[in-house]
Design a protein around this motif. Structure first.
Motif, PDB file in Angstrom:
ATOM      1  N   GLU A   9      43.388  36.431  41.304  1.00 32.75           N
ATOM      2  CA  GLU A   9      43.015  37.518  42.033  1.00 32.75           C
ATOM      3  C   GLU A   9      43.338  38.772  41.306  1.00 32.75           C
ATOM      4  O   GLU A   9      42.979  39.811  41.570  1.00 32.75           O
ATOM      5  N   GLY A  10      43.801  38.574  40.050  1.00 32.15           N
ATOM      6  CA  GLY A  10      44.206  39.936  39.181  1.00 32.15           C
ATOM      7  C   GLY A  10      45.365  40.403  39.312  1.00 32.15           C
ATOM      8  O   GLY A  10      45.865  41.520  38.825  1.00 32.15           O
ATOM      9  N   HIS A  11      45.892  40.237  40.562  1.00 34.13           N
ATOM     10  CA  HIS A  11      47.375  40.554  41.070  1.00 34.13           C
ATOM     11  C   HIS A  11      48.024  39.575  42.073  1.00 34.13           C
ATOM     12  O   HIS A  11      47.325  38.486  42.431  1.00 34.13           O
ATOM     13  N   THR A  18      49.300  38.433  45.286  1.00 31.53           N
ATOM     14  CA  THR A  18      48.964  38.926  46.684  1.00 31.53           C
ATOM     15  C   THR A  18      49.990  38.127  47.514  1.00 31.53           C
ATOM     16  O   THR A  18      50.680  37.307  47.029  1.00 31.53           O
ATOM     17  N   ARG A  21      49.087  45.274  43.122  1.00 30.53           N
ATOM     18  CA  ARG A  21      47.783  45.693  43.821  1.00 30.53           C
ATOM     19  C   ARG A  21      46.907  45.649  43.022  1.00 30.53           C
ATOM     20  O   ARG A  21      47.008  45.122  41.547  1.00 30.53           O
ATOM     21  N   PRO A  22      45.427  45.572  43.266  1.00 28.33           N
ATOM     22  CA  PRO A  22      44.505  45.345  42.724  1.00 28.33           C
ATOM     23  C   PRO A  22      44.210  46.346  41.246  1.00 28.33           C
ATOM     24  O   PRO A  22      44.941  47.342  41.388  1.00 28.33           O
ATOM     25  N   SER A  23      43.943  45.513  40.155  1.00 30.14           N
ATOM     26  CA  SER A  23      43.916  46.336  38.925  1.00 30.14           C
ATOM     27  C   SER A  23      42.842  45.899  37.857  1.00 30.14           C
ATOM     28  O   SER A  23      41.998  45.132  38.512  1.00 30.14           O
ATOM     29  N   GLY A  40      36.879  49.757  37.886  1.00 26.26           N
ATOM     30  CA  GLY A  40      37.615  48.634  37.928  1.00 26.26           C
ATOM     31  C   GLY A  40      38.102  48.068  36.423  1.00 26.26           C
ATOM     32  O   GLY A  40      38.475  46.985  36.358  1.00 26.26           O
ATOM     33  N   LYS A  42      42.826  38.516  33.858  1.00 27.80           N
ATOM     34  CA  LYS A  42      42.884  37.609  34.544  1.00 27.80           C
ATOM     35  C   LYS A  42      42.873  36.009  33.612  1.00 27.80           C
ATOM     36  O   LYS A  42      43.979  35.177  33.872  1.00 27.80           O
TER      37      LYS A  42
END
Length: 290
Positions: A59-61, A63, A94-96, A136, A195
């Motif tokens: 998910e890129g971070h 969670t 958090r999303p990055s 993003g 990722k």
């Protein structure tokens, strides 16, 4: 006399709901990867760090769902997993962005121009430390040390080195990343997304053509100490003192001139750095006390 929680300004609120589960197909795929990682360790809980990289690659971070997954497969509590995930800065909470751009602001990089680079990139991108651009693509953060002091100031993108940076070169770097241009690190493997980097850090092979062969090591300036420890003699070099006073000449009178193939640091080669860029000098921009 007692006071209620509302009178004390404390909001108890509702308990946090359990983390949502991964879709069945995603969980099945991650469980297969997790079994491969766990099998590498005599104690399963030792696999927690690579497993956090694994869920970060999804998910890129990291969670709450990812931490719950790690807790389930390792038979740990979510508190134990959270304690580790919040301790190490390589785990994003958090999303990055697709590219984590880290500017070293530790002592040497800072005085060589790292502070100026970080300040100007924040203004150029319109984001602060730890924030991500609206498209993003870029997450910007300052890093305490990139372990490449002899190439200061250094910027890293997804943990790959970009040495001897200036304000202008750093701006070009992030601009190229945002528009999808191919960007090559100073040394090391070609860039991939955050990722993809996370999956490699989880311990899975880098399957990109030529990526393993391209992985570089430290440059010659970083390896001087190792050569001296092995008893190797460094070539003689005349370094003129700053005050122009007398200095020792090599016994044979020869002066070592580095070849173009030698990868030098910004301290002994006439390469452009923030400290030598007249348009963007390093150091404080205001007099002390202003």
């Amino acid at each position: 006399m007692t006071t209620s929680s509302s009178e004390r300004g404390v909001s108890l609120g509702m308990p946090e709901l359990p983390a949502p589960a991964y879709p069945d197909d995603v969980r099945a795929r991650l469980e297969a990867d997790a079994r491969e990682i766990i099998a590498r360790y005599p104690d399963s809980r030792s696999a927690l760090l690579p497993l956090l990289h694994l869920v970060q690659s999804e998910e890129g971070h990291v969670t709450r769902t990812g931490m719950q997954f790690c807790a389930d497969v390792l038979q740990l509590t979510t508190a134990e997993v959270t304690a580790v995930a919040t301790f190490y800065t390589m785990y994003r909470r958090r999303p990055s962005g697709d590219y984590q751009v880290g500017v070293c602001t530790n002592t040497l990089c800072a005085v060589m121009g790292g502070d100026a680079i970080f300040e100007q990139l924040q203004e150029h991108l319109g984001i602060g430390n730890g924030e991500t651009t609206d498209d993003g693509k870029i997450t910007l953060e300052h890093i305490e040390c990139n372990a490449a002091c002899d190439f200061a100031p250094v910027v890293m993108v997804n943990w790959e080195f970009f040495d001897n940076q200036t304000v202008q070169s750093a701006k070009r770097l992030v601009d190229d990343l945002r528009i999808g241009h191919t960007v090559s690190p100073t040394r090391g493997a070609p860039l991939c997304t955050f990722k993809e980097t996370a999956r490699i850090l989880a311990g899975f092979p880098d399957e990109r053509d030529g990526a393993v062969e391209a992985s570089g090591s430290a440059g010659p300036a970083s390896l001087v100490g190792l050569r001296l420890a092995r008893g190797e003699t460094a070539p003689a070099r005349v370094v003129h003192p700053r005050d122009g006073g007398p200095h020792d000449e090599p016994q044979d009178g020869a002066v070592h001139e580095p070849s173009p193939a030698e990868h030098q640091s910004s301290h002994d080669a006439p390469q452009d750095t923030s400290a030598s860029d007249p348009a963007h000098p390093a150091g404080p921009t205001a007099e002390e006390g202003e």
